[in-house]
Write a protein that holds these residues in place. Sequence first.
Motif, PDB file in Angstrom:
ATOM      1  N   VAL A 175       3.590 -45.222  57.924  1.00  0.00           N
ATOM      2  CA  VAL A 175       2.899 -45.506  56.311  1.00  0.00           C
ATOM      3  C   VAL A 175       1.089 -45.752  57.041  1.00  0.00           C
ATOM      4  N   THR A 176       0.504 -44.452  56.596  1.00  0.00           N
ATOM      5  CA  THR A 176      -0.878 -44.724  57.040  1.00  0.00           C
ATOM      6  C   THR A 176      -2.022 -44.860  56.095  1.00  0.00           C
ATOM      7  N   HIS A 177      -3.525 -44.894  55.811  1.00  0.00           N
ATOM      8  CA  HIS A 177      -4.290 -45.696  55.023  1.00  0.00           C
ATOM      9  C   HIS A 177      -4.008 -43.862  53.761  1.00  0.00           C
ATOM     10  N   ARG A 178      -3.180 -43.297  54.221  1.00  0.00           N
ATOM     11  CA  ARG A 178      -2.925 -42.039  53.312  1.00  0.00           C
ATOM     12  C   ARG A 178      -1.569 -41.791  52.589  1.00  0.00           C
ATOM     13  N   GLY A 179      -1.336 -42.372  53.286  1.00  0.00           N
ATOM     14  CA  GLY A 179       0.246 -42.826  53.251  1.00  0.00           C
ATOM     15  C   GLY A 179       1.100 -42.227  54.320  1.00  0.00           C
ATOM     16  N   PRO A 180       2.851 -42.251  54.122  1.00  0.00           N
ATOM     17  CA  PRO A 180       3.830 -41.901  55.023  1.00  0.00           C
ATOM     18  C   PRO A 180       3.352 -40.551  55.740  1.00  0.00           C
ATOM     19  N   VAL A 181       3.311 -41.036  56.597  1.00  0.00           N
ATOM     20  CA  VAL A 181       4.205 -39.994  57.973  1.00  0.00           C
ATOM     21  C   VAL A 181       5.657 -39.481  58.460  1.00  0.00           C
ATOM     22  N   LEU A 182       6.093 -38.404  58.510  1.00  0.00           N
ATOM     23  CA  LEU A 182       7.048 -38.599  58.513  1.00  0.00           C
ATOM     24  C   LEU A 182       7.566 -38.275  60.126  1.00  0.00           C
ATOM     25  N   CYS A 183       7.879 -39.003  60.661  1.00  0.00           N
ATOM     26  CA  CYS A 183       7.913 -39.059  62.645  1.00  0.00           C
ATOM     27  C   CYS A 183       9.257 -38.040  63.168  1.00  0.00           C
ATOM     28  N   GLN A 184       8.898 -37.379  63.982  1.00  0.00           N
ATOM     29  CA  GLN A 184      10.459 -36.707  64.697  1.00  0.00           C
ATOM     30  C   GLN A 184      10.739 -37.172  66.305  1.00  0.00           C
ATOM     31  N   LEU A 185      11.654 -38.015  65.527  1.00  0.00           N
ATOM     32  CA  LEU A 185      12.479 -38.596  67.142  1.00  0.00           C
ATOM     33  C   LEU A 185      12.864 -37.793  68.585  1.00  0.00           C
ATOM     34  N   GLU A 186      12.646 -38.772  69.073  1.00  0.00           N
ATOM     35  CA  GLU A 186      13.589 -38.039  70.775  1.00  0.00           C
ATOM     36  C   GLU A 186      14.513 -38.043  70.818  1.00  0.00           C
ATOM     37  N   ARG A 187      15.602 -38.952  70.645  1.00  0.00           N
ATOM     38  CA  ARG A 187      16.686 -39.373  70.767  1.00  0.00           C
ATOM     39  C   ARG A 187      17.789 -38.804  70.090  1.00  0.00           C
ATOM     40  N   PRO A 188      18.548 -38.515  70.298  1.00  0.00           N
ATOM     41  CA  PRO A 188      19.760 -37.445  69.352  1.00  0.00           C
ATOM     42  C   PRO A 188      20.610 -38.156  68.480  1.00  0.00           C
ATOM     43  N   GLN A 189      20.807 -39.484  69.495  1.00  0.00           N
ATOM     44  CA  GLN A 189      21.713 -40.428  68.308  1.00  0.00           C
ATOM     45  C   GLN A 189      20.603 -40.399  67.447  1.00  0.00           C
ATOM     46  N   ARG A 190      19.168 -40.313  66.921  1.00  0.00           N
ATOM     47  CA  ARG A 190      18.043 -41.114  66.210  1.00  0.00           C
ATOM     48  C   ARG A 190      17.862 -40.504  65.226  1.00  0.00           C
ATOM     49  N   ARG A 191      17.848 -38.542  65.812  1.00  0.00           N
ATOM     50  CA  ARG A 191      17.299 -38.506  64.536  1.00  0.00           C
ATOM     51  C   ARG A 191      17.780 -37.860  63.582  1.00  0.00           C
ATOM     52  N   GLY A 192      19.471 -38.596  63.125  1.00  0.00           N
ATOM     53  CA  GLY A 192      20.085 -38.503  61.845  1.00  0.00           C
ATOM     54  C   GLY A 192      19.398 -39.360  60.490  1.00  0.00           C
ATOM     55  N   GLU A 193      17.969 -40.350  61.338  1.00  0.00           N
ATOM     56  CA  GLU A 193      17.249 -41.784  59.993  1.00  0.00           C
ATOM     57  C   GLU A 193      16.315 -40.805  59.481  1.00  0.00           C
ATOM     58  N   TYR A 194      16.076 -39.150  59.490  1.00  0.00           N
ATOM     59  CA  TYR A 194      14.823 -38.876  58.996  1.00  0.00           C
ATOM     60  C   TYR A 194      15.916 -38.494  57.701  1.00  0.00           C
TER      61      TYR A 194
END
Length: 296
Positions: free
Chosen positions: A98-117
């Motif tokens: 979350v930034t001063h303008r609101g949330p930024v959706l990130c892009q995770l690198e590890r396949p084991q974690r990508r589904g968290e989005y």
Amino acid sequence: MPEPAATSLPGPAWRVPSETGPLREVLLCPPDHYRWIPTNSIVRRTLAGDNQAPAAAHLKAQHAELVHAIGQGGAEVRLIAPEPHLPYMAYTRDSVVVTHRGPVLCQLERPQRRGEYAALIDFHAAHGSNLWRKSSAGTLEGGDIHIIRPGLAAIGASGGRTDRAGADQLAGWLREEGWEVRVEEFDEHFLHLDVLFCMAADGLAVACEEVLDPAFLGWLRAHGIRWIPVPYRAAMSLGCNILALGNGRVVSARESTDLNAALRAEGLEVLDPALSLFTAGGGGPHCLTCPLRRDA
């Protein structure tokens, strides 16, 4: 101590203008399905040693200590429901920042974690929290993003988690807002920049001088930021991975005894939950928390 129940009531617009302003709301994920998986150098070292897998009851107890410490600091804890196939959802820092303008959706690198989005998109939508930006170039992870103070940020780019394309995209968005942003490259052995550097209070950081580029340290100094040095061995046990609560308070793992003494010598109140089972997996208080709202 029991953890607070999750809520689906709409919340206010979430904004985080700095890493050190008073923390008002923060997102955590219960470690119901947490287990060590070999996704970083820290946990690979843990798995290579003579360490028993963490018991669910012990994980829950340590996580409850963290929740309690944050509550002592005056912040409201919100929870996202864990999913069985995503054991590292407990590290809520990485998927959204979350930034001063609101949330930024990130892009995770590890396949084991990508589904968290997916769960994070649903969580923010359910709370009326609109995403400000969505990472679409390279990879970007929250542990590399440091909103030092309003108008000033550092983004780590090891190439192993956040790469240069992902860091430059976020840096560009912030620069369009008039911010100064430094993209700091470092070796991917160190996972995220928050393994080597975190803010403790306004104008005060913790930093692993043995590893960080002297040019980065000089940049901090030029911006009036001093730091408590953390040795390499302590950094690799997540010693730098702290959470500033604002108002003179900071959360640091109980196991970081030398750092905690140094923070107290600076006049800070240190809330120190035991987090050894999570730091062994590659994340401390900073990794386990996603600030949603801070005062300026």
